[in-house]
Design a protein around this motif. Structure first.
Motif, PDB file in Angstrom:
ATOM      1  N   SER A 130       0.830  -1.195   0.000  1.00  0.00           N
ATOM      2  CA  SER A 130       0.000   0.000   0.000  1.00  0.00           C
ATOM      3  C   SER A 130       0.874   1.257   0.000  1.00  0.00           C
ATOM      4  N   TRP A 131       0.892   2.042   1.080  1.00  0.00           N
ATOM      5  CA  TRP A 131       1.752   3.227   1.150  1.00  0.00           C
ATOM      6  C   TRP A 131       3.214   2.854   0.871  1.00  0.00           C
ATOM      7  N   GLY A 132       3.672   1.776   1.484  1.00  0.00           N
ATOM      8  CA  GLY A 132       5.034   1.314   1.208  1.00  0.00           C
ATOM      9  C   GLY A 132       5.203   0.865  -0.228  1.00  0.00           C
ATOM     10  N   LEU A 137       7.494   1.861  -5.747  1.00  0.00           N
ATOM     11  CA  LEU A 137       7.452   2.201  -7.166  1.00  0.00           C
ATOM     12  C   LEU A 137       8.242   3.476  -7.453  1.00  0.00           C
ATOM     13  N   LEU A 138       8.118   4.482  -6.596  1.00  0.00           N
ATOM     14  CA  LEU A 138       8.889   5.708  -6.818  1.00  0.00           C
ATOM     15  C   LEU A 138      10.385   5.424  -6.791  1.00  0.00           C
ATOM     16  N   ALA A 159       8.994  -4.810  -5.758  1.00  0.00           N
ATOM     17  CA  ALA A 159       7.690  -5.475  -5.729  1.00  0.00           C
ATOM     18  C   ALA A 159       6.736  -4.627  -4.895  1.00  0.00           C
ATOM     19  N   ALA A 160       5.644  -4.185  -5.525  1.00  0.00           N
ATOM     20  CA  ALA A 160       4.675  -3.319  -4.856  1.00  0.00           C
ATOM     21  C   ALA A 160       3.326  -4.007  -4.817  1.00  0.00           C
ATOM     22  N   MET A 161       2.752  -4.114  -3.630  1.00  0.00           N
ATOM     23  CA  MET A 161       1.441  -4.724  -3.470  1.00  0.00           C
ATOM     24  C   MET A 161       0.401  -3.624  -3.291  1.00  0.00           C
ATOM     25  N   TYR A 162      -0.634  -3.640  -4.172  1.00  0.00           N
ATOM     26  CA  TYR A 162      -1.755  -2.688  -4.189  1.00  0.00           C
ATOM     27  C   TYR A 162      -1.307  -1.255  -3.877  1.00  0.00           C
ATOM     28  N   TYR A 174       4.153  12.121  -8.414  1.00  0.00           N
ATOM     29  CA  TYR A 174       4.102  10.661  -8.508  1.00  0.00           C
ATOM     30  C   TYR A 174       4.397  10.200  -9.944  1.00  0.00           C
ATOM     31  N   GLU A 175       5.395  10.837 -10.545  1.00  0.00           N
ATOM     32  CA  GLU A 175       5.792  10.460 -11.892  1.00  0.00           C
ATOM     33  C   GLU A 175       6.516   9.116 -11.860  1.00  0.00           C
TER      34      GLU A 175
END
Length: 279
Positions: A130-132, A137-138, A159-162, A174-175
């Motif tokens: 989530s926030w993490g 991703l950034l 690896a990003a979850m939701y 948030y580019e």
């Protein structure tokens, strides 16, 4: 207790476990000391490692669930407490104003691991919920990498979850462009109220050029909601980021089938992306 066991077979690893703090400089110049839990498989070789970044509510079952899976695969983990040093309570009103405020945390964690004598600095990944996941991703962009790391260093996998997929290349700051070249895995639930899915695959993240798109793999788990890999009971909350920025009520809930599929997907992803013999 079977819910917390790794999905793979084999013996549990011997672990060196350490609670520690490391210094970072916040974006406003404040000196912070970020708390973290290091779990290091005992090995004669340098091992790969994964930084774990929690969601808005702070540390919960998800961090250790995936940390133990990774440890069992011979991968060290460093689970961060991004709220403690800032005196934050968590939730939509108890987190920083923007996810990029936590970039010093994950890159500071990278520097700590890269300097560790038992960790291979070329095989460090990051996993966020989530926030993490947004922070994760950034951190995959060259802009952020170059701001925080010296030349020649970068995360080997993200690896990003939701991670609230709708915000990238839509909300200023948030580019998600000009990625580092490291592989990126995004896992989302088909009923996640942040994105109000209906889209699938790369359509969840718009504005990716061909080169960046080739680096990003997206998996959508039908029927799963936000927080589908959690072990806690379902809960509801309000967040201005929900419903593609319209705000409103959200729900996080475990989804056992998707949780187990995601555990295996993460093991495969990091096992492949961080493969190597070590030294």
């Amino acid at each position: 207790m079977t819910d917390v066991l790794p999905p793979s077979s084999g013996a549990w690893p011997a672990l060196h476990t350490q609670q520690l703090c490391f210094p970072v400089q916040a974006l406003d110049g404040t000196a912070l000391h970020i708390g973290a839990r290091l779990q290091l498989p005992v090995s004669e070789r340098r091992v790969p490692a994964v930084v774990i970044a929690h969601g808005s509510n702070g540390i919960d079952s998800r961090g250790q669930l995936h940390a133990l899976d990774l440890n069992r695969a011979g991968i060290a983990t460093l689970e961060l407490d991004m709220w403690g040093a800032r005196g934050l309570d968590g939730g939509s009103e108890g987190r920083p104003g923007a996810a990029w405020e936590n970039l010093p945390d994950v890159f500071g964690a990278f520097a700590l691991l890269a300097a560790h004598p038992r960790v291979d600095p070329q095989r460090i990944g990051v996993l966020g919920f989530s926030w993490g996941g947004v922070v994760t991703l950034l951190s995959a962009t060259r802009r952020c990498r170059d701001q925080y790391l010296p030349a020649g260093q970068q995360f080997a996998a993200h690896a990003a979850m939701y991670p609230a997929c709708w915000i990238y290349n839509t909300v200023p700051g948030y580019e998600l462009r000009n990625l580092t070249g490291a592989r990126v895995l995004v896992l989302v639930g088909g009923r996640d109220r942040y994105d109000d899915p209906g889209d699938s695959g790369h359509d969840l993240i718009t504005g990716l050029g061909p080169a960046d798109r080739a680096l990003v793999q997206t998996v959508v788990y039908p029927g799963a909601e936000h927080g589908f890999n959690m072990l806690e009971a379902p809960y509801q909350y309000r967040d201005p980021i929900l419903h593609r920025g319209q705000g409103g009520e959200g729900r996080s809930a475990p989804h056992p089938e998707s949780r187990e599929a995601a555990r295996l997907a993460l093991l495969r992803f990091f096992g492949d992306a961080l493969a190597g013999q070590g030294t």
